[in-house]
Design a protein around this motif. Structure first.
Motif, PDB file in Angstrom:
ATOM      1  N   THR A  72       0.827  -1.290   0.197  1.00 10.91           N
ATOM      2  CA  THR A  72       0.115   0.068  -0.036  1.00 10.91           C
ATOM      3  C   THR A  72       0.845   1.230   0.082  1.00 10.91           C
ATOM      4  N   SER A  73       1.917   1.135   0.878  1.00  7.75           N
ATOM      5  CA  SER A  73       2.547   2.233   0.738  1.00  7.75           C
ATOM      6  C   SER A  73       3.673   2.513  -0.277  1.00  7.75           C
ATOM      7  N   TYR A  75       6.758   3.964  -1.325  1.00  8.79           N
ATOM      8  CA  TYR A  75       8.106   4.672  -0.564  1.00  8.79           C
ATOM      9  C   TYR A  75       8.372   5.770  -1.472  1.00  8.79           C
ATOM     10  N   VAL A  96       5.313  10.959   1.116  1.00  9.11           N
ATOM     11  CA  VAL A  96       4.389  10.035   1.981  1.00  9.11           C
ATOM     12  C   VAL A  96       3.369   9.751   0.869  1.00  9.11           C
ATOM     13  N   ALA A  97       3.029   8.708   0.446  1.00 14.02           N
ATOM     14  CA  ALA A  97       1.928   8.305  -0.588  1.00 14.02           C
ATOM     15  C   ALA A  97       1.584   6.998  -0.322  1.00 14.02           C
ATOM     16  N   GLU A  98       0.212   6.641  -0.461  1.00 10.27           N
ATOM     17  CA  GLU A  98      -0.300   5.335  -0.303  1.00 10.27           C
ATOM     18  C   GLU A  98      -1.081   4.929  -1.641  1.00 10.27           C
ATOM     19  N   ARG A 105      -7.705   1.990   1.166  1.00 13.84           N
ATOM     20  CA  ARG A 105      -6.267   1.676   0.583  1.00 13.84           C
ATOM     21  C   ARG A 105      -6.512   0.487  -0.371  1.00 13.84           C
TER      22      ARG A 105
ATOM     23  N   GLU B  96      -2.182  11.606   5.832  1.00 17.85           N
ATOM     24  CA  GLU B  96      -1.119  10.607   6.007  1.00 17.85           C
ATOM     25  C   GLU B  96      -1.685   9.258   6.341  1.00 17.85           C
ATOM     26  N   THR B  97      -2.277   9.280   7.427  1.00 19.30           N
ATOM     27  CA  THR B  97      -2.323   7.942   8.132  1.00 19.30           C
ATOM     28  C   THR B  97      -3.805   7.588   8.469  1.00 19.30           C
TER      29      THR B  97
ATOM     30  N   LEU C  66       5.569   9.992  13.880  1.00 17.41           N
ATOM     31  CA  LEU C  66       5.702   9.137  12.809  1.00 17.41           C
ATOM     32  C   LEU C  66       6.314  10.047  11.742  1.00 17.41           C
ATOM     33  N   ASN C  68       7.263  10.449   8.292  1.00 22.66           N
ATOM     34  CA  ASN C  68       7.063   9.884   7.027  1.00 22.66           C
ATOM     35  C   ASN C  68       6.381   8.424   7.158  1.00 22.66           C
ATOM     36  N   PRO C  69       5.263   8.295   7.618  1.00 24.36           N
ATOM     37  CA  PRO C  69       4.771   6.930   7.944  1.00 24.36           C
ATOM     38  C   PRO C  69       4.627   6.084   6.745  1.00 24.36           C
ATOM     39  N   VAL C  70       4.560   4.850   6.989  1.00 24.69           N
ATOM     40  CA  VAL C  70       4.248   3.731   6.209  1.00 24.69           C
ATOM     41  C   VAL C  70       3.740   2.532   6.854  1.00 24.69           C
ATOM     42  N   THR C  71       2.743   1.942   6.094  1.00 26.06           N
ATOM     43  CA  THR C  71       2.306   0.429   6.579  1.00 26.06           C
ATOM     44  C   THR C  71       3.020  -0.511   5.800  1.00 26.06           C
ATOM     45  N   TYR C 104       0.696   2.226  11.476  1.00 21.89           N
ATOM     46  CA  TYR C 104       1.926   2.834  10.825  1.00 21.89           C
ATOM     47  C   TYR C 104       3.078   2.816  11.373  1.00 21.89           C
TER      48      TYR C 104
END
Lengths: 143, 138, 139
Positions: A72-73, A75, A96-98, A105, B96-97, C66, C68-71, C104
């Motif tokens: 999903t992320s 980078y 920051v992107a998904e 998502r 973002e989250t 957080l 630059n958060p990612v999952t 995240y």
């Protein structure tokens, strides 16, 4: 170890080199490689965040229906392929992107990452937010 | 009934403020008018355009008539950031989250087709300008 | 500026991880400050193809943001949960999750040397149990 393949991506007048992530998703990476060159327009994402996208009908990548390595992320500096209807959606992240859509998502496959100097290129990607859509070309490095 | 005019380029639309549902935030918006600020397309919230106005920032203000999802014609206001959202299709207040809440402060009167087209155009042509003013006689 | 490197050793395999100072300056600095870190790496139970360590008390506990958060946890990516309760090393299809769903994390590093060998060792935690893992500053 196999030689690393690279693509050149030009957005507007800015250029960056992307290394193929063949180890991550060999089938999808190969499908994209075989579909080059790709030309079109990139538009800023409306769901995904700090990313731009283009859609291509080029084969065979447009026929890819599986998400080979689901993420999903997206980078920063990563190019992902998301299957569409008769097209492949390519997302280029600069922050920051998904992978997202109206219902939340979604998943895409990372196939390449930007290498080398990218600041000007990322600025060009980000610039589509205020500057609007612009041209994109994706081609093999060294043919 | 309080009505406002929203103009992008040559396109002007009228919207009715939801003064009963969001009395404090509609009053705050009304008091700040007229405003003219940059308008850009959303990058996480879907089919909407967004504008930020410093005069509308109030981190302590409660979100009245809170919504997360957007539907065509909605005008939403996020007091924590002074952001106004103009929805031309389906969307959701997202960060973002995750998702967050905004105040549903107004609704475009009538079909809104022309202003929706203008809002959507920010996606392909980039930043525009939105002018919001009190509708005369309202 | 070249990113700092962290040496990761696990089950006799040595690899270098690039510390992503630009992406997560606070988290990266906190991890660097705590090195060396040694713990058993065990297979994640929620997050898919990832091995997990618990760094223990230290500077990472003060990192609440957080950055630059990612999952998603890409193969070769190293991520950390805010407040540093755990660090995960991705070796396949990974997504940070816990009991109530997706969450995240912060990307603190990526393996840049001996990647294939290190991922193979990390993968073994799924079938052969925990492995002792050490993160340290290069000599």
């Amino acid at each position: 170890m196999a030689a690393t393949r690279s693509m050149r991506v030009t957005v507007g007048t800015a250029t960056a080199e992307y290394t193929m992530l063949d180890d991550f998703a060999p089938k999808t990476a190969e499908a994209l490689w075989e579909s080059l060159p790709i030309t079109g327009r990139v538009t800023h994402a409306r769901w995904a965040g700090s990313a731009v996208f283009t859609k291509t009908p080029n084969q065979p990548v447009a026929a890819v229906s599986d998400v080979e390595l689901p993420v999903t992320s997206i980078y920063p500096g990563t190019l992902v392929v998301r299957p569409g209807r008769g097209v492949a959606e390519l997302f280029f992240s600069y922050g920051v992107a998904e992978s997202r859509g109206a219902t939340g998502r979604s998943y895409a496959t990372p196939v390449a990452e930007a290498v080398g100097a990218t600041e000007e290129f990322f600025t060009a990607l980000a610039g589509t937010w205020s500057g609007g859509s612009t041209d994109v070309t994706i081609e093999r490095v060294d043919g | 009934m309080r009505q406002i005019e929203i103009q992008v380029g040559d396109v002007v639309a009228t919207a009715t403020l939801r003064t009963d549902a969001a009395p404090e935030l509609t009053a705050r918006l009304w008091d700040a008018l007229p405003i003219e600020v940059p308008l850009v397309h959303a990058i996480r919230s879907g089919n909407c355009a967004e504008a930020t106005c410093a005069e509308l920032v109030d981190p302590d203000q409660k979100v009245e008539s809170q919504v997360s999802f957007f539907y065509p014609g909605m005008v939403a206001y996020r007091p924590a950031t002074g952001e106004l959202t103009f929805a031309y299709g389906q969307g959701q207040a997202r960060s973002e989250t995750g998702t967050h809440w905004v105040s549903y402060v107004g609704q475009v009167d009538g079909s809104g087709d022309d202003i929706f087209t203008a809002w959507e155009a920010t996606r392909s042509v980039g930043v525009s300008t939105v002018a919001i003013r009190r509708k005369e006689g309202a | 500026m070249t990113n700092r490197r962290v040496v990761v050793e696990c089950d006799g395999v040595r690899a270098e991880m690039e510390l992503l100072d630009d992406n997560a300056p606070k988290a990266a600095a906190a991890v660097w400050d705590m090195l060396p870190i040694t713990d058993d790496a065990f297979a994640a139970k929620w997050s898919g193809d990832a091995a997990v360590i618990h760094p223990g008390p230290g500077a990472v506990q003060d990192v609440t943001e957080l950055e630059n958060p990612v999952t998603s946890i890409y193969p070769g990516a190293v991520v950390m949960r805010p407040r540093g309760s755990e660090i995960l090393f991705g070796h396949g299809v990974g997504e940070y999750r816990w009991g109530v769903g997706v969450d995240y994390v912060v990307r603190i590093g990526k393996f840049v040397t001996n990647v294939t060998e290190m991922l193979a060792v990390l993968r073994k935690t799924e079938t052969e149990g925990p492995r002792r893992l050490t993160m340290s500053r290069p000599a």
